[in-house]
Design an enzyme around this catalytic site. Structure first.
Site, PDB file in Angstrom:
ATOM      1  CG  ASP A   1      43.165  35.947  43.602  1.00 36.58           C
ATOM      2  OD1 ASP A   1      42.851  36.970  44.235  1.00 36.58           O
ATOM      3  OD2 ASP A   1      42.833  35.731  42.422  1.00 36.58           O
TER       4      ASP A   1
ATOM      5  CD  GLU B   1      39.016  42.698  41.152  1.00 37.25           C
ATOM      6  OE1 GLU B   1      38.338  42.351  40.182  1.00 37.25           O
ATOM      7  OE2 GLU B   1      38.822  42.273  42.311  1.00 37.25           O
TER       8      GLU B   1
ATOM      9  CG  ASP C   1      38.823  39.368  45.040  1.00 36.60           C
ATOM     10  OD1 ASP C   1      38.836  39.191  43.815  1.00 36.60           O
ATOM     11  OD2 ASP C   1      37.778  39.342  45.731  1.00 36.60           O
TER      12      ASP C   1
HETATM   13  C1  GLC Z   1      36.805  39.923  42.097  1.00 33.16           C
HETATM   14  C2  GLC Z   1      37.126  38.620  41.419  1.00 33.16           C
HETATM   15  C3  GLC Z   1      35.837  37.994  40.974  1.00 33.16           C
HETATM   16  C4  GLC Z   1      34.986  37.746  42.190  1.00 33.16           C
HETATM   17  C5  GLC Z   1      34.807  39.017  43.024  1.00 33.16           C
HETATM   18  C6  GLC Z   1      34.318  38.693  44.387  1.00 33.16           C
HETATM   19  O1  GLC Z   1      36.233  40.837  41.239  1.00 33.16           O
HETATM   20  O2  GLC Z   1      38.028  38.835  40.387  1.00 33.16           O
HETATM   21  O3  GLC Z   1      36.038  36.820  40.242  1.00 33.16           O
HETATM   22  O4  GLC Z   1      33.734  37.276  41.808  1.00 33.16           O
HETATM   23  O5  GLC Z   1      36.007  39.703  43.203  1.00 33.16           O
HETATM   24  O6  GLC Z   1      35.323  38.061  45.140  1.00 33.16           O
END
Ligand code: GLC
Ligand code: CA
Length: 537
Positions: A98, A241, A199
C-alpha cells in the site's frame, strides 16, 4: 489487449492489524500472515494487497506513515517482510504494498524538519500558505471533517491536509520530493514486491489555491512520470484509489497506451447508498437496478479502453452482506449471490479478508466502542451541529469503517482464533461465521469463492468477453451475458429476498451449469437470492 498476469488474477486484501496475532499482544502481525499462506493458496488467490505495515503513530491505522522504509514493530521486522515475500512467492502469491504518498504522518522526519525550520529543504515537501487575516487561506474541508488548513503559529503559516491534521499533504509540485518518493518505491520494487495499491492517488494533482482537490490538471503527467521512474519497467500490478473517477477518467489511468496504472478502484457502485452531494453517512434507499446500471456502464465503457477493478469490500467499507445483502436469514445465500454477480464481470477482483466466509457488520452502542478516526471526528462534528447520539451511532453502524476492521474469524473459540489475549478491536460472534466451519462445509461461501477464482482462470470469456446487460423488467433480478468466440455465458441473480420470475427462454438452452446457489433445477422462478451462471449452447 495484452494478457498481463493480473487480468486473470484475484487479489486478496489483508488488513494486517486484524488478520492473525502470533505474539499475544492482541494485534495482528506479519508472522500471522505467513502462518496462513497455505490457507490463501488453498483459496486460490494470486496476490495479497497488504494495508500499510510501515512505521506509523497510527492516527489513521497506518495510513499516516512516519517512515516508509521501516516496519511498524507491532507488525514485525523487515526480515519478516522478506520472509513473507519469499514464502508467498513459493506459492505463486505476490505481495502488493500500500503506497500512501498523498500525505505522510506529521511525525515523519520530513514534516518535523519542515515545521521546525522554514529554511530546511523539507519545508517545501509540504504545502504551506500564509494568511493575512487570521483565517485559513480558503474554506477547503478535510475528508475527516473540519478545515483542510492547520495553522503553525511559530511559522505564521498554514499547512494543507485533506485528511487529519496529523496527515499533512505532500507537495507534488516539488521535484525533489517526487524523487524521494520514487527512490522509496524502487527500494520496495527491489525487495521483490508484486505491485502497489496507491492510496487516494487522485488527490496528488491538487491545486489548493484553485480549490481543486481531486483530478487536478497535472495528475496524469505525475503518474506518467512515476511510471517511468519506478514500476514502468517491471511486470507489476498497480491500482489507484480514485473516489472521483468516472469511466472517462478511469480510461486515462488504465489505458495501456498511456503508461500510467493497471487499473483504479472506482466507487460509483459504493456511493449509490448515499444521498447525492451529501456525505457517506447520509443514507439512501438501495436500488439493485441502479447498481446494475452502474456496473453495466463501467463494463461497457472500459471494454478495450482500460481495465476494471471489481470489489465489494475493503477496510474503509461496511461488510457487503450487511449493506447490499441480507445478514440475517439469507446471509450465505445473499453472500453467494453477490459473489456470483461480481466474479463473472471483466476486471480484476479484490477479495477483502473475511469476505470469503461472509463476515458481517459489528454494531456498537456508543462512541466509546469506536476506534476509527473518521467515525470519531464525524461524531464530534455532528453532535456539535445538533444530531442526536442515536442518529449518529445508527449511521456508524451502517457505514462506519470499523465494521470491516474487526479481527478475522478463524474458529469459534473465545477470541475467534485471532489472539489469545485481548484483541485491539473486539472479534464479535464467531460461533457460526469462521474459517474452520467454512472449510468443513463444501456448500459454504468459501467454496463458492474458491470456485469463482478458478473459473476466472479457466474461461477466457470472463476476462476477454463482451458484455451485454439483459433486461429483466420490473423485478430485482439482474442478468447479463458475456460472449467470446464460441463461448456464451449467462449470469442471473435475484437481488432480493422474494421469489420472482426470469422469462428468458435461454433457460432451455443451457449447455453447462457453472455455479448455482440452490440445490434445485434452474427454472423460470428464482427463489430469494437465487443466482446462477451457465454456459449457453
Ligand atoms: C484511503 C484509505 C483510508 C485512509 C485514507 C487516508 O482512503 O483507504 O483508510 O484513511 O486514504 O490515507
Ligand atoms: Ca501481534
Amino acid at each position: 489487449m495484452k494478457t498481463n498476469w493480473w487480468k486473470k488474477a484475484t487479489i486478496y486484501q489483508i488488513y494486517p492489524r486484524s488478520f492473525q496475532d502470533t505474539n499475544d499482544d492482541g494485534i495482528g502481525d506479519l508472522q500471522g500472515i505467513i502462518q496462513h499462506l497455505d490457507y490463501l493458496e488453498f483459496l486460490g488467490i494470486d496476490a495479497v494487497w497488504l494495508s500499510p505495515i510501515y512505521q506509523s503513530p497510527n492516527e489513521d491505522n497506518g495510513y499516516d506513515i512516519s517512515d516508509y522504509q521501516v516496519i511498524n514493530p507491532e507488525y514485525g521486522t523487515m526480515n519478516d517482510v522478506e520472509t513473507l515475500i519469499k514464502k508467498a512467492k513459493k506459492r505463486n502469491i505476490r505481495i502488493i504494498m500500500d503506497l500512501v504518498v498523498n500525505h505522510t504522518s506529521s511525525e515523519h522526519p520530513w514534516f518535523q524538519s519542515a515545521v521546525h525550520d522554514p529554511k530546511s529543504e523539507f519545508h517545501n515537501f509540504y504545502i504551506w500558505r500564509k494568511s493575512y487575516d487570521e483565517k485559513p487561506p480558503n474554506d477547503l474541508q478535510s475528508n475527516f471533517g473540519g478545515s483542510a488548513w492547520t495553522y503553525v503559529p511559530d511559522l505564521g503559516e498554514y499547512y494543507f491536509h485533506l485528511h487529519a491534521k496529523e496527515q499533512p499533504d505532500l507537495n507534488w509540485e516539488n521535484p525533489s520530493m517526487r524523487q524521494e518518493i520514487y527512490r522509496m518505491m524502487n527500494f520496495w520494487i527491489e525487495k521483490g514486491v508484486g505491485g502497489f495499491r496507491l492510496d487516494v492517488i487522485d488527490l496528488i494533482g491538487k491545486e489548493p489555491d484553485q480549490s481543486i482537490t481531486k483530478n487536478g490538471p497535472k495528475l496524469h503527467e505525475l503518474l506518467q512520470e512515476m511510471n517511468r521512474c519506478t514500476f514502468g519497467n517491471y511486470d507489476l500490478v498497480t491500482v489507484g484509489e480514485t473516489w472521483g473517477a468516472t469511466p472517462e477518467i478511469a480510461q486515462l489511468y488504465s489505458n495501456e497506451s498511456r503508461d500510467e496504472l493497471s487499473m483504479v478502484f472506482q466507487f460509483e457502485h459504493i456511493n449509490l447508498d448515499k444521498q447525492v452531494g451529501k456525505r457517506k453517512w447520509d443514507l439512501k434507499e438501495l436500488d439493485p437496478k441502479e447498481l446494475h446500471q452502474v456496473f453495466s456502464k463501467w463494463q461497457t465503457e472500459l471494454a478495450d479502453k482500460g481495465w476494471n477493478s471489481l470489489f465489494w469490500n475493503n477496510h474503509d467499507l461496511p461488510r457487503i452482506i450487511s449493506r447490499w445483502g441480507n445478514d440475517q436469514e439469507y446471509r450465505v445465500l445473499s453472500g453467494k449471490m453477490l459473489a456470483i454477480y461480481l466474479y463473472f464481470l471483466q476486471g480484476t477482483p479484490y477479495l477483502y479478508q473475511g469476505e470469503e466466509i461472509g463476515m458481517i457488520n459489528y454494531p456498537v452502542e456508543s462512541i466509546d466502542e469506536v476506534n476509527d478516526i473518521e467515525s470519531r471526528r464525524m461524531y464530534d462534528e455532528r453532535i456539535n451541529s445538533g444530531y442526536t447520539k442515536e442518529e449518529i451511532i445508527a449511521s456508524i453502524n451502517v457505514k462506519g469503517r470499523d465494521n470491516g476492521r474487526h479481527p478475522m474469524h478463524w474458529d469459534d473459540s473465545k477470541q475467534a482464533g485471532f489472539t489469545t489475549s485481548i484483541p485491539w478491536l473486539p472479534v464479535g460472534d464467531s460461533s457460526e461465521i469462521n474459517v474452520a466451519t467454512a472449510l468443513e462445509d463444501q456448500t459454504s461461501l468459501f467454496y463458492t469463492y474458491k470456485k469463482l477464482i478458478q473459473f476466472r482462470k479457466k474461461f477466457p470469456v470472463i476476462t476477454e468477453g463482451s458484455f451485454e446487460s439483459i433486461s429483466t423488467g420490473d423485478t430485482a433480478i439482474l442478468a447479463y451475458i458475456r460472449r467470446y468466440k464460441e463461448e456464451t455465458l449467462l449470469v442471473v441473480v435475484n437481488f432480493s429476498n422474494e421469489s420472482d420470475h426470469f422469462l428468458l427462454d435461454s433457460t432451455q438452452q443451457i449447455k453447462e451449469i457453472l455455479i448455482h446457489n440452490y440445490e434445485k433445477e434452474i427454472s423460470q422462478t428464482l427463489l430469494p437470492y437465487e443466482s446462477y451462471a451457465v454456459l449457453l449452447k
